[in-house]
Design an enzyme around this catalytic site. Structure first.
Site, mmCIF file in Angstrom:
data_model
loop_
_atom_site.group_PDB
_atom_site.id
_atom_site.type_symbol
_atom_site.label_atom_id
_atom_site.label_comp_id
_atom_site.label_asym_id
_atom_site.label_seq_id
_atom_site.Cartn_x
_atom_site.Cartn_y
_atom_site.Cartn_z
ATOM 1 N N ASN A 68 10.989 10.410 -4.491
ATOM 2 C CA ASN A 68 11.568 9.890 -3.302
ATOM 3 C C ASN A 68 11.325 8.321 -3.225
ATOM 4 O O ASN A 68 11.488 7.856 -2.229
ATOM 5 C CB ASN A 68 10.545 10.371 -2.198
ATOM 6 C CG ASN A 68 9.024 10.252 -2.205
ATOM 7 O OD1 ASN A 68 8.646 9.391 -3.321
ATOM 8 N ND2 ASN A 68 8.173 10.749 -1.357
ATOM 9 N N ARG A 85 1.781 1.482 1.927
ATOM 10 C CA ARG A 85 0.476 2.111 2.383
ATOM 11 C C ARG A 85 0.039 1.290 3.775
ATOM 12 O O ARG A 85 -0.274 0.091 3.522
ATOM 13 C CB ARG A 85 -0.482 2.360 1.242
ATOM 14 C CG ARG A 85 -0.111 3.275 0.566
ATOM 15 C CD ARG A 85 -0.262 4.649 1.075
ATOM 16 N NE ARG A 85 0.030 5.745 -0.024
ATOM 17 C CZ ARG A 85 1.139 6.153 -0.317
ATOM 18 N NH1 ARG A 85 2.309 5.813 0.410
ATOM 19 N NH2 ARG A 85 1.402 7.136 -1.074
ATOM 20 N N GLN A 99 -3.934 8.607 8.317
ATOM 21 C CA GLN A 99 -2.595 9.265 8.492
ATOM 22 C C GLN A 99 -3.149 11.001 8.904
ATOM 23 O O GLN A 99 -3.751 11.425 7.887
ATOM 24 C CB GLN A 99 -1.585 9.227 7.434
ATOM 25 C CG GLN A 99 -1.296 7.821 7.463
ATOM 26 C CD GLN A 99 -0.053 7.669 6.686
ATOM 27 O OE1 GLN A 99 0.670 6.555 6.629
ATOM 28 N NE2 GLN A 99 0.318 8.679 5.749
ATOM 29 N N HIS A 135 4.978 8.833 9.060
ATOM 30 C CA HIS A 135 5.485 8.508 7.717
ATOM 31 C C HIS A 135 6.341 9.305 7.212
ATOM 32 O O HIS A 135 6.304 10.681 6.689
ATOM 33 C CB HIS A 135 4.049 8.719 6.913
ATOM 34 C CG HIS A 135 3.996 8.264 5.326
ATOM 35 N ND1 HIS A 135 3.148 7.962 4.520
ATOM 36 C CD2 HIS A 135 4.989 7.860 4.756
ATOM 37 C CE1 HIS A 135 3.319 7.739 3.359
ATOM 38 N NE2 HIS A 135 4.513 7.394 3.465
#
Length: 400
Positions: free
Chosen positions: A147, A285, A314, A333
């Site tokens: 990704n 991050r 998260q 995210h």
């Protein structure tokens, strides 16, 4: 036979999709550096379907159960009473995603006496205490490059969103207004601006390649300098340290891994090195940034905007200051979990599992930790240590 525990994010609030806007995905055989896409023996899903949520199950259930393994999928990951904590005790394999990370702290690893493999469905394994995995001989693997381009596209989108003041302008249209002056009072062109990436790996270099046609001046800093021919091709200015690069840039994008050396690299002190009115984009991050220092820099005007899609922990608490601070272009995210990316990282996860169960070597480009040491791409990108610190305490507030 093994027990595989998989932590995935929730299904859509309207239920798991029965249809999709598009009927197929473009066919891509190789990544830009020549690395082949995942090569599992088979897949049990339709590319372009929602695989990253609990009902999608990464398309793994048929394969795992047909081979006699048990497969537990949950979205409940935080706290000592979570399903993940209960199921982890006798798990052989744990699968998690960066978008909904199941934090494998040293304490959790100590409880998981049978754990042999931790797989990141995607890229970025900082939610695993890598030092504890090294000490226990646990293999850590991720689906490298699956990704990366998805994230690079999101970076470019976020830069344009911030600099062109897109979201506030869209809001005027939705509300029925035609307030052009309000829309453009913070809108600029990116042409001629200086943009720099912290790290020029697969994502950072992908960002630079996509920004070159916009007529920008391109900068980068990385502990591994790019080949001279790449620097000449893109007209890149290299800086030995991030601190050297910050003052030269109108826009800074963070594309480096999180490990103890990079934690809170953006803080009150380093933000003073930025040009006043610079933009900061972080899709790497959340813990690369001191959360409150960023909020202060936005309020003071030192930063003109902050955007990205990564937070710590998260999911982010509802009172996280980045949700409400002005001039932000934050999303959950999502940058690396487009439907296109999901097809690749689901296939890569299966490839890793096939290798593990069949006793075949896992690709070097997928390995982070193996045999009690950093390995493969992990030896290039990470350092020993733990970046999960604070996750258990912080997770108490994620549902507040």
């Amino acid at each position: 036979m093994a027990k595989v525990v998989c932590v995935l994010y929730d299904d859509p609030v309207g239920g798991y999709p029965k249809s999709y806007p598009r009927d197929s995905l473009p066919v891509i055989d190789r990544y830009p550096d020549g690395q082949t896409l995942p090569t599992p023996k088979a897949i049990d899903f339709v590319p372009g379907s929602l695989l990253g949520s609990v009902s999608g199950e990464l398309g793994l259930r048929k394969y795992l159960e047909a081979n006699g393994h048990s497969f537990v999928v949950t979205t409940d990951k935080d706290g000592p009473r979570s399903a993940f904590e209960r199921e982890l005790i006798d798990a052989d394999v744990v699968i998690s995603q960066p978008f909904w990370p199941a934090y494998l702290t040293a304490e959790r690893i100590a409880k998981a006496k049978k754990l042999k493999l931790a797989v990141t469905a995607g890229i970025g394994s900082d939610h695993v205490d890598l030092q504890a995995a090294i000490d226990r001989g646990i293999t850590v693997a991720e689906v490298t490059y699956s990704n990366s381009i998805s994230v690079a596209e999101h970076v470019v989108m976020t830069i344009l969103n911030l600099v062109r003041n897109y979201t506030p302008s869209h809001d005027w249209a939705v509300k029925g207004g035609w307030n052009i002056a309000d829309c453009v009072e913070r809108s600029y062109d990116i042409e001629g601006m200086h943009v720099g990436t912290v790290a020029a790996g697969r994502i950072g270099l992908g960002v630079l390649r996509r920004l070159k046609p916009f007529g920008m001046h391109l900068h980068y800093t990385d502990r591994h300098r790019l080949p001279k021919e790449v620097e000449r091709e893109l007209g890149l200015a290299w800086h030995e340290t991030p601190q050297d690069m910050y003052p030269a840039c109108d826009i800074v994008t963070l594309n480096c891994p999180l490990h103890p050396e990079t934690e809170h690299m953006i803080n009150d002190k380093t933000l003073k090195l930025f040009k006043r009115g610079a933009y900061l984009v972080n899709t790497a991050r959340g813990k690369l940034c001191d959360r409150d220092a960023v909020a202060r820099a936005i309020q003071s005007g030192q930063l003109a905007g902050y955007g990205g899609d990564v937070w710590f922990p998260q999911p982010a608490p509802k009172d996280h200051p980045w949700r409400a601070m002005p001039h932000n272009a934050m999303t959950p995210h999502i940058s690396g979990t487009s439907l296109s990316a999901q097809a690749r990282y689901a296939a890569g996860t299966r490839e890793i599992l096939e290798c593990f169960f069949e006793g075949r070597p896992i690709r070097d480009e997928y390995l982070i930790v193996e045999g009690g040491k950093l390995a493969g791409v992990g030896a290039h990108s990470y350092s020993k240590g733990d970046a999960t610190g604070g996750s258990e305490e912080a997770s108490k507030f994620t549902k507040s």
